[in-house]
Design a protein around this motif. Structure first.
Motif, PDB file in Angstrom:
ATOM      1  N   GLY A 234       0.827  -1.214   0.000  1.00  0.00           N
ATOM      2  CA  GLY A 234       0.000   0.000   0.000  1.00  0.00           C
ATOM      3  C   GLY A 234       0.858   1.260   0.000  1.00  0.00           C
ATOM      4  N   LYS A 235       1.992   1.185   0.686  1.00  0.00           N
ATOM      5  CA  LYS A 235       2.892   2.339   0.768  1.00  0.00           C
ATOM      6  C   LYS A 235       3.430   2.685  -0.628  1.00  0.00           C
ATOM      7  CE  LYS A 235       6.174   4.020   4.095  1.00  0.00           C
ATOM      8  NZ  LYS A 235       6.909   3.769   5.302  1.00  0.00           N
ATOM      9  N   LEU A 236       3.663   1.655  -1.427  1.00  0.00           N
ATOM     10  CA  LEU A 236       4.108   1.900  -2.811  1.00  0.00           C
ATOM     11  C   LEU A 236       2.939   2.392  -3.672  1.00  0.00           C
ATOM     12  CD1 LEU A 236       6.316  -1.273  -3.477  1.00  0.00           C
ATOM     13  CD2 LEU A 236       7.050   0.980  -2.705  1.00  0.00           C
ATOM     14  N   LEU A 237       1.795   1.713  -3.551  1.00  0.00           N
ATOM     15  CA  LEU A 237       0.683   2.017  -4.471  1.00  0.00           C
ATOM     16  C   LEU A 237       0.016   3.356  -4.174  1.00  0.00           C
ATOM     17  CD1 LEU A 237      -1.072  -1.430  -5.088  1.00  0.00           C
ATOM     18  CD2 LEU A 237       0.953  -0.458  -6.156  1.00  0.00           C
ATOM     19  N   ARG A 238       0.253   3.924  -2.988  1.00  0.00           N
ATOM     20  CA  ARG A 238      -0.369   5.242  -2.737  1.00  0.00           C
ATOM     21  C   ARG A 238       0.342   6.332  -3.539  1.00  0.00           C
ATOM     22  NH1 ARG A 238       1.274   7.354   3.340  1.00  0.00           N
ATOM     23  NH2 ARG A 238       3.435   6.726   3.228  1.00  0.00           N
ATOM     24  N   TRP A 239       1.527   6.006  -4.072  1.00  0.00           N
ATOM     25  CA  TRP A 239       2.242   7.000  -4.877  1.00  0.00           C
ATOM     26  C   TRP A 239       2.791   6.331  -6.135  1.00  0.00           C
ATOM     27  CZ3 TRP A 239       7.485   9.096  -5.737  1.00  0.00           C
ATOM     28  CH2 TRP A 239       7.453  10.438  -6.192  1.00  0.00           C
ATOM     29  N   TYR A 240       1.897   6.016  -7.034  1.00  0.00           N
ATOM     30  CA  TYR A 240       2.201   5.463  -8.367  1.00  0.00           C
ATOM     31  C   TYR A 240       2.860   4.086  -8.376  1.00  0.00           C
ATOM     32  CZ  TYR A 240       1.682  10.425  -9.524  1.00  0.00           C
ATOM     33  OH  TYR A 240       1.221  11.710  -9.643  1.00  0.00           O
ATOM     34  N   ILE A 242       5.852   3.887  -6.866  1.00  0.00           N
ATOM     35  CA  ILE A 242       7.269   4.260  -6.723  1.00  0.00           C
ATOM     36  C   ILE A 242       7.686   4.157  -5.260  1.00  0.00           C
ATOM     37  CG2 ILE A 242       8.952   6.133  -6.979  1.00  0.00           C
ATOM     38  CD1 ILE A 242       7.156   7.255  -9.226  1.00  0.00           C
ATOM     39  N   ASP A 243       8.863   3.576  -5.048  1.00  0.00           N
ATOM     40  CA  ASP A 243       9.394   3.464  -3.690  1.00  0.00           C
ATOM     41  C   ASP A 243      10.126   4.756  -3.339  1.00  0.00           C
ATOM     42  OD1 ASP A 243      10.543   2.836  -1.311  1.00  0.00           O
ATOM     43  OD2 ASP A 243      11.510   0.994  -1.997  1.00  0.00           O
ATOM     44  N   ARG A 244       9.499   5.560  -2.476  1.00  0.00           N
ATOM     45  CA  ARG A 244      10.102   6.856  -2.114  1.00  0.00           C
ATOM     46  C   ARG A 244      11.359   6.680  -1.266  1.00  0.00           C
ATOM     47  NH1 ARG A 244       6.042  11.027  -2.693  1.00  0.00           N
ATOM     48  NH2 ARG A 244       7.175  12.449  -1.315  1.00  0.00           N
ATOM     49  N   GLU A 245      11.494   5.483  -0.684  1.00  0.00           N
ATOM     50  CA  GLU A 245      12.644   5.284   0.204  1.00  0.00           C
ATOM     51  C   GLU A 245      13.807   4.593  -0.496  1.00  0.00           C
ATOM     52  OE1 GLU A 245      10.649   3.248   3.398  1.00  0.00           O
ATOM     53  OE2 GLU A 245       9.421   5.032   3.751  1.00  0.00           O
ATOM     54  N   SER A 246      13.657   4.309  -1.794  1.00  0.00           N
ATOM     55  CA  SER A 246      14.722   3.569  -2.490  1.00  0.00           C
ATOM     56  C   SER A 246      15.906   4.485  -2.776  1.00  0.00           C
ATOM     57  CB  SER A 246      14.195   3.007  -3.806  1.00  0.00           C
ATOM     58  OG  SER A 246      13.928   4.074  -4.687  1.00  0.00           O
ATOM     59  N   GLU A 247      17.047   3.868  -2.942  1.00  0.00           N
ATOM     60  CA  GLU A 247      18.239   4.632  -3.333  1.00  0.00           C
ATOM     61  C   GLU A 247      18.060   5.070  -4.784  1.00  0.00           C
ATOM     62  OE1 GLU A 247      21.993   3.845  -2.304  1.00  0.00           O
ATOM     63  OE2 GLU A 247      21.357   3.739  -0.194  1.00  0.00           O
ATOM     64  N   ARG A 248      18.417   6.305  -5.088  1.00  0.00           N
ATOM     65  CA  ARG A 248      18.286   6.788  -6.474  1.00  0.00           C
ATOM     66  C   ARG A 248      19.635   7.279  -6.967  1.00  0.00           C
ATOM     67  NH1 ARG A 248      12.937   9.710  -6.140  1.00  0.00           N
ATOM     68  NH2 ARG A 248      11.636   8.172  -5.087  1.00  0.00           N
ATOM     69  N   ARG A 249      19.878   7.026  -8.233  1.00  0.00           N
ATOM     70  CA  ARG A 249      21.113   7.570  -8.797  1.00  0.00           C
ATOM     71  C   ARG A 249      20.918   9.074  -9.042  1.00  0.00           C
ATOM     72  NH1 ARG A 249      21.079   3.654 -12.999  1.00  0.00           N
ATOM     73  NH2 ARG A 249      20.800   1.859 -11.673  1.00  0.00           N
ATOM     74  N   PHE A 251      18.433  12.187  -7.895  1.00  0.00           N
ATOM     75  CA  PHE A 251      17.547  12.412  -6.737  1.00  0.00           C
ATOM     76  C   PHE A 251      16.073  12.489  -7.119  1.00  0.00           C
ATOM     77  CE2 PHE A 251      17.416  16.760  -8.111  1.00  0.00           C
ATOM     78  CZ  PHE A 251      16.332  17.360  -7.479  1.00  0.00           C
ATOM     79  N   ARG A 252      15.762  12.899  -8.355  1.00  0.00           N
ATOM     80  CA  ARG A 252      14.363  13.106  -8.751  1.00  0.00           C
ATOM     81  C   ARG A 252      13.811  11.963  -9.598  1.00  0.00           C
ATOM     82  NH1 ARG A 252       9.952  13.517  -8.882  1.00  0.00           N
ATOM     83  NH2 ARG A 252       8.515  15.248  -9.125  1.00  0.00           N
ATOM     84  N   CYS A 253      14.707  11.116 -10.085  1.00  0.00           N
ATOM     85  CA  CYS A 253      14.293  10.177 -11.122  1.00  0.00           C
ATOM     86  C   CYS A 253      14.250   8.756 -10.564  1.00  0.00           C
ATOM     87  CB  CYS A 253      15.292  10.283 -12.273  1.00  0.00           C
ATOM     88  SG  CYS A 253      14.782   9.351 -13.703  1.00  0.00           S
ATOM     89  N   GLU A 254      13.036   8.130 -10.640  1.00  0.00           N
ATOM     90  CA  GLU A 254      12.885   6.819 -10.006  1.00  0.00           C
ATOM     91  C   GLU A 254      13.568   5.714 -10.803  1.00  0.00           C
ATOM     92  OE1 GLU A 254      10.459   8.343 -11.616  1.00  0.00           O
ATOM     93  OE2 GLU A 254       9.632   6.878 -13.012  1.00  0.00           O
ATOM     94  N   GLN A 255      13.781   4.585 -10.077  1.00  0.00           N
ATOM     95  CA  GLN A 255      14.250   3.377 -10.756  1.00  0.00           C
ATOM     96  C   GLN A 255      13.019   2.642 -11.295  1.00  0.00           C
ATOM     97  OE1 GLN A 255      17.672   3.001 -10.829  1.00  0.00           O
ATOM     98  NE2 GLN A 255      17.645   4.961  -9.783  1.00  0.00           N
ATOM     99  N   ASP A 256      13.171   1.376 -11.539  1.00  0.00           N
ATOM    100  CA  ASP A 256      12.059   0.599 -12.102  1.00  0.00           C
ATOM    101  C   ASP A 256      10.843   0.613 -11.159  1.00  0.00           C
ATOM    102  OD1 ASP A 256      10.800  -1.215 -13.901  1.00  0.00           O
ATOM    103  OD2 ASP A 256      11.150  -2.785 -12.408  1.00  0.00           O
ATOM    104  N   VAL A 257       9.640   0.674 -11.760  1.00  0.00           N
ATOM    105  CA  VAL A 257       8.403   0.567 -10.976  1.00  0.00           C
ATOM    106  C   VAL A 257       7.739  -0.754 -11.357  1.00  0.00           C
ATOM    107  CG1 VAL A 257       6.160   1.616 -10.479  1.00  0.00           C
ATOM    108  CG2 VAL A 257       8.146   3.071 -10.906  1.00  0.00           C
ATOM    109  N   ALA A 258       7.538  -1.621 -10.358  1.00  0.00           N
ATOM    110  CA  ALA A 258       7.058  -2.971 -10.658  1.00  0.00           C
ATOM    111  C   ALA A 258       5.545  -3.028 -10.846  1.00  0.00           C
ATOM    112  CB  ALA A 258       7.476  -3.921  -9.529  1.00  0.00           C
TER     113      ALA A 258
END
Ligand SMILES: Cc1ncc(COP(=O)(O)O)c(C=O)c1O
Length: 401
Positions: A234-240, A242-249, A251-258
């Protein structure tokens, strides 16, 4: 809001010829001369922290949302709390986490806000109406069990007026048939059932912090999940998704969204309001309950009025004080003449055209819907106001049936 001179007039939509009239807006604002049925509870203490958040340079979902979720934990008796932008979003997210898919069946109650049932439509699922107990307004677990089919994925149960429904029985049915139980607790913040807070029982419980609820954040909601895996999803699905807590290369651009999700998160502005408001909700609830206890004493044994049949193994939050009265239209008119606002609050949903294909025979709903009406009970009633309400109800309802 004394004068409406600087408030823009609501312009009726040209095609319908209707709009929210000044009178309705006035009644809903709780600012009229009559004793209102609802009133927005916002404490001035919100202004200072709100100003700081607004000018902080960060107003999206951030630390205030995390803090608000932590502040909700003792109230909801559950650590798996997700703060969202509305109660309606909470309901839709719960259905998604229950894996409700197009064509699946969801058993629900028609005696509720349309917000309970619209998310079922949004999931492409089919509504199967369960009947209610006409003496509480809450769904009847026996009828729920009768209506379970191989296509049933979930059950939506509403705590009408803040009186907790038969949670243990519903949870037992859910477990037995492998069906997810979702509580719509929009009316029931702070309620308890058999000694435990509403929020700590079923698979999912949904709350609303909309304008006129016990706890308002202007708009907002929360979903609590019994199981931690659902909470994490639910924590992921409430925001598209996207894992807001994941490490990003970047800062603004997400990695893969499953898995795709929604834009249902709460933001730091409304969470800041919630953090102040929640410090006062105990007092709000206490005042609703004290007024309700007073009514339950004063309004017992009237010939034209039936109090709802509440059991003492649960503590209602009394967002509403609903009664059943004979000749309801006359009663409402006379109450209005005495300066007291009353309302049915929610129309039975099964008669809306959007739900026409799901209609069925529901004697409990027929009985309750024909007589139910709510009288003012909230924190804004002092001793004089509640005495005036009770005196008026007694005068109108003690005569021969
Ligand atoms: C029973 C019920 N369910 C759901 C909702 C929806 O909550 P929200 O307005 O926060 O989306 C409401 C009220 O607004 C409600 O009364």
């Amino acid at each position: 809001m004394k004068s409406s001179s600087n408030v823009p007039k609501i312009v009726p939509h040209p095609s319908s010829g209707k709009g929210i009239s000044e009178e309705v807006r006035h009644l809903l604002s709780g600012q009229g001369e009559a004793i209102p049925l609802f009133k927005v509870h916002l404490v001035p203490e919100v202004l200072e922290p709100l100003g700081r958040t607004l000018l902080s340079g960060y107003i999206g979902q951030g630390p205030r949302v995390d803090e608000f979720e932590k502040a909700l934990v003792p109230w909801l008796g559950n650590h798996n709390v997700l703060a969202l932008n509305s109660g309606t979003s909470a309901l839709q997210l719960a259905l998604r986490l229950a894996n409700v898919e197009p064509g699946d069946e969801v058993i629900s109650t028609p005696m509720t806000c349309t917000a309970t049932n619209v998310p079922i439509m949004a999931m492409g699922a089919r509504i199967v109406w369960a009947d209610i107990d006409p003496h509480t307004g809450n769904v009847d677990p026996l009828d729920v069990e009768r209506k379970i089919s191989p296509r049933t994925k979930a059950v939506m149960a509403v705590h009408w007026a803040g009186y907790p429904c038969e949670v243990d029985e519903l949870d037992r049915i859910g477990e037995k048939h492998g069906v997810t139980i979702i509580e719509d607790a929009a009316h029931a913040f702070g309620g308890t059932y058999r000694g435990r807070p509403i929020g700590s029982h079923s698979d999912f419980v949904c709350f609303s912090f909309q304008a006129i609820k016990h706890l308002t954040t202007v708009d907002g909601g929360a979903l609590v999940a019994k199981d931690t895996e659902s909470y994490k999803r639910g924590k992921l699905l409430r925001w598209y998704g996207i894992d807001r807590e994941s490490e990003r290369r970047d800062f603004r651009c997400e990695q893969d969204v499953a898995e795709w999700g929604y834009k249902f998160h709460m933001n730091d502005v409304t969470a800041t309001i919630g953090l102040e408001q929640i410090r006062h909700v105990d007092d709000v609830l206490r005042r609703h309950r004290e007024n309700a206890a007073y009514y339950r004493e004063r309004l017992t044994g009237l010939r034209r009025l039936e109090l709802l049949a509440y059991q003492d193994d649960r503590e209602p939050s009394y967002w509403l004080f609903t009664v059943r009265v004979r000749e309801r239209d006359r009663f409402m008119l006379e109450m209005r003449k005495a300066g007291i606002v009353t309302s049915q609050v929610h129309a039975r949903n099964d008669q809306h055209s959007m739900f026409a294909e799901f209609r069925r025979v529901l004697p409990g709903v027929d009985e309750f819907a024909a007589e139910q009406v709510s009288i003012p009970v909230g924190w804004w009633l002092g001793e004089d106001e509640r005495a005036h309400v009770a005196d008026t109800v007694v005068r109108l309802c003690e005569g021969a049936a």
